[in-house]
Write an enzyme that holds these catalytic residues in place. Structure first.
Site, short mmCIF file in Angstrom:
data_model
loop_
_atom_site.label_atom_id
_atom_site.label_comp_id
_atom_site.label_asym_id
_atom_site.label_seq_id
_atom_site.Cartn_x
_atom_site.Cartn_y
_atom_site.Cartn_z
N HIS A 38 -10.09 -36.00 22.39
CA HIS A 38 -11.07 -34.68 21.06
C HIS A 38 -10.11 -33.52 20.66
CE1 HIS A 38 -13.76 -35.58 24.14
NE2 HIS A 38 -14.83 -35.16 23.02
N GLY A 127 -15.36 -28.52 31.27
CA GLY A 127 -15.91 -29.28 30.35
C GLY A 127 -17.50 -29.89 30.36
N PRO A 128 -18.38 -29.86 31.14
CA PRO A 128 -19.63 -29.05 31.25
C PRO A 128 -20.16 -27.91 30.66
CG PRO A 128 -19.42 -29.97 33.23
CD PRO A 128 -17.95 -29.73 32.75
N LEU A 129 -20.16 -28.58 29.54
CA LEU A 129 -20.87 -26.96 28.07
C LEU A 129 -21.13 -26.12 28.94
CD1 LEU A 129 -20.85 -28.95 25.19
CD2 LEU A 129 -18.64 -28.32 25.98
N HIS A 270 -14.12 -35.18 16.25
CA HIS A 270 -14.26 -34.03 17.25
C HIS A 270 -14.12 -34.45 18.45
CE1 HIS A 270 -16.90 -32.02 20.81
NE2 HIS A 270 -17.05 -33.44 20.72
N HIS A 466 -36.50 -22.13 53.17
CA HIS A 466 -37.71 -22.35 52.18
C HIS A 466 -37.12 -23.85 52.41
CE1 HIS A 466 -38.61 -18.63 51.55
NE2 HIS A 466 -40.00 -18.46 51.40
N ASP A 474 -46.83 -22.98 49.29
CA ASP A 474 -46.34 -23.79 47.80
C ASP A 474 -46.47 -25.22 47.25
OD1 ASP A 474 -46.44 -20.37 47.48
OD2 ASP A 474 -44.24 -20.74 48.37
N HIS A 478 -42.09 -26.64 45.22
CA HIS A 478 -41.01 -25.75 45.82
C HIS A 478 -40.98 -26.51 47.42
CE1 HIS A 478 -43.03 -22.93 42.99
NE2 HIS A 478 -42.36 -21.39 43.81
#
Length: 669
Positions: A38, A127-129, A270, A466, A474, A478
């Protein structure tokens, strides 16, 4: 180029634009050589980065781990060549020109996205935005926590972030900026690369938010500058540093691929190489008459000077720190408290073993934390608005507030993802051990950050309560059924599911001892019996062990985790009445058991039929079960109802275990 011209250059200090062009050139050359990457973001943000590093960032390239350095986080990690160029230019150890040339190649320090631990100066894996900006919140929190404990003369640093449009589109960004604004983290400064371009095209295709208004609404100061006007950038940074009442967003209007005659401002800049012809044209437009990967001596020298300009400040700090109290030095550096932890755990286990009351493992966890806090003050707790339910807060805790960072408990609010990412930032800062709580089912909300804890080898402890249909009424929204198997699939993540008070204490000890591995503590809502007696050895350390061996050869082996270990013990007692010898194996950690010698594994599992019991999906169990063995657990989603009724409804009872054991034995006879 003539020798006279070269000599003249060495006598003239380069401009900020020329220094920025070195970043642009290295970035486009590296991406071109890799035929992947990039180039657009590094070229667009080169001016901002140059001002930041030359005028504001407090660092010493020769001492990358200096505790009082400013942190720089490249949240837009796809633009990794910006960071790598800066590390090379400023003279960080290990970041050579050869590493720049080997961008994105197997075994290089210059991975496609920045990876923590690959080279000095990479503060976190991005990297993971959105992850980077949320990590930075944790780093800024850590600075405030540490300064409150050791004094601002020793700890006083800023955390700077470069974030892109994508980072701010990700939902985690709102969790992060909201928490940062609430805590008034005034030493956090974010530069937004406002280039209005995404992979698909202009940002107008998908977003029309006013980012400045969003940040202002979250309690931030904001400013807007031309991202290619170094004087304007410099002024904005000075203003931000002079007003630390709130965190800052500096919106930098930039042109992606700046300098490229035909691709600047376009999506094509990009995520792909510019191409040889475009690089040639870019060199001409930028006035950069040097070859590929060539940085002229006078520009490189200017950058190296930047890398060493805070050396005397760092040396003065080192002398100051050397005269500090031992406790202060130990907290700054991070310390080994294994002996103190072990002593506290042994005492806790003795008390727990003597306690005949049935308690949920989340309660045993809370009681364990109570024992740990006095001997481990660097343990920083928190919860995503479930403190009472998770049992993460004790009488030793004081809330962290904007006015009091001497506290040791963070109220993360209903921000599971932001909490997990911030804990990564706290752990990366080096002085504290963070733990945070939520329900196990909401591991899905923070899984990307849990994965990054594992990838970065950070000691982050996730207290996830839980943990099964045992939470009851629940209902299936859950009730985690697939989560244990899904978490066990993440490499370098220890998933602990203790059976009782003693195992819970042991698992806490193991989580704290795992300095390069994050841990999950999967804990029950419902009460469980205490199954273990007094004993100092940490049996959970081997991942699985014979809780109830047989007298002589076993007929069947019952293997269980957590709240289902009690069912296995009940079933074994019933089977014994019919003369069937059933060994009970508690397996609190698949990961630790997997690491044991095969001989030990076989001693524990045996050759007799095996029945696995866990109130979750079976996928992760196939590693330990043969085709002739059986699994008692879940095969779909749960339901709403009292816990006891649900266990009966789904066939997870001691009677069903007995039935399965008898069938398995019959098959082999």
């Amino acid at each position: 180029m003539s020798k006279a011209q070269t000599k003249a250059e060495t006598l003239q200090a380069p401009s900020l634009r020329e220094m920025a062009n070195a970043i642009r050139a290295l970035s486009m050359d590296a991406v071109q050589a890799a035929n992947s990457g990039h180039p657009g973001m590094p070229m667009g943000m080169a001016d901002v980065a140059t001002v930041l590093f030359t005028e504001a960032l407090k660092f010493d390239a020769s001492a990358p781990q200096w505790p009082n350095r400013d942190r720089f986080v490249l949240s837009a990690g796809h633009g990794s060549m910006l960071l790598y160029s800066l590390l090379y230019l400023t003279g960080y150890p290990e970041m050579t020109i050869e590493e720049i040339k080997n961008f994105r190649q197997l075994g290089s320090k210059t991975a496609g996205h920045p990876e923590y631990g690959h080279a000095p100066g990479i503060e976190t894996t991005t990297g993971p935005l959105g992850q980077g900006i949320a990590n930075a919140v944790g780093m800024a929190v850590s600075e405030r926590l540490l300064a409150a404990r050791v004094g601002s003369d020793l700890i006083d640093y800023h955390t700077y972030v470069i974030a892109g449009d994508g980072c701010l589109m990700e939902g985690i960004s709102q969790e992060a900026i909201s928490l940062a604004g609430h805590l008034k983290l005034g030493k956090l400064i974010v530069f937004w690369d406002d280039n209005s371009i995404t992979i698909d095209g202009p940002t107008s295709l998908s977003v029309s938010d006013s980012e400045l208004k969003r940040f202002e609404a979250s309690g931030w100061n904001t400013a807007r500058v031309d991202g290619h006007d170094t004087a304007a950038i410099s002024a904005a940074v000075k203003t931000a540093k002079s007003d630390s009442s709130r965190p800052w967003l500096i919106a930098c209007k930039t042109q992606i691929g700046f300098g490229s005659p035909n691709k600047a401002g376009k999506a094509s800049a990009h995520g792909e190489p510019l191409g040889a012809d475009e690089i040639k044209a870019t060199r001409e437009k930028l006035g950069w008459p040097y070859g590929a990967f060539e940085v002229p001596e006078h520009i490189l020298a200017a950058w190296r000077s930047v890398g060493s300009q805070h050396g005397k400040i760092r040396e003065a700090w080192t002398k100051l720190e050397a005269n500090a109290e031992a406790e202060t030095k130990a907290l700054i550096a991070g310390r080994d408290k294994k002996a103190a932890i072990s002593k506290a755990i042994v005492a806790a286990k003795a008390d727990f073993a003597a306690d005949s009351a049935k308690r949920a493992t989340r309660v045993w966890s809370q009681l364990t934390i109570e024992r740990l806090m006095p001997v481990l003050p660097e343990l920083i707790g928190g919860s995503a608005d479930l403190s009472g339910s998770n049992g993460t807060r004790t009488k030793h805790h004081v809330s962290v507030t904007p006015e009091n960072f001497a506290g040791n408990y963070i109220h993360y609010g209903v921000r599971e993802h932001g909490m997990a990412a911030a804990m990564n930032g706290i752990a990366l800062s080096g002085s504290f051990i963070p733990y945070g709580g939520t329900f196990l089912v909401f591991a899905d909300y923070c899984r990307p950050s849990i994965r990054l804890s594992a990838l970065m080898k950070q000691r982050v402890i996730y207290v996830l309560t839980h943990d099964s249909i045992g939470l009851g009424e629940d209902g299936p929204t859950h009730q985690p059924v697939e989560h244990l198997s899904a978490l066990r699939a993440i490499p370098n993540l220890n998933v602990f599911r203790p059976a009782d008070g003693v195992e819970t204490a042991e698992c806490w000890e193991l989580a704290l001892a795992a300095e390069e591995t994050p841990s999950i503590l999967a804990l029950s809502r419902q009460a469980v019996p205490n199954l273990r007696g007094k004993g100092e050895e940490n049996l959970s350390a081997k991942g699985a062990y014979l809780l109830a061996p047989t007298d002589g050869a076993r007929d069947v082996t019952l293997i269980a985790t957590g709240s289902e270990v009690g069912l296995a013990v009940e079933a074994a007692a019933t089977l014994s009445k019919d003369g069937i010898k059933a060994a009970v194996v508690s397996m609190p950690s698949f990961e630790l058991f997997r690491a044991q010698p095969e001989s030990y594994q076989m001693d524990v599992l045996g050759t007799a039929p095996r029945i696995a019991i866990e109130a979750g999906m079976p996928q992760s169990w196939f590693e330990w079960l043969r085709k002739s063995d059986a699994f008692i657990g879940m095969h779909g989603f749960g339901a709403s109802g009292p816990a006891g009724k649900l266990y009966e409804h789904f066939g997870i009872t001691s009677a069903h275990v007995v039935e399965a054991a008898c069938k398995a034995i019959a098959k082999t006879s």
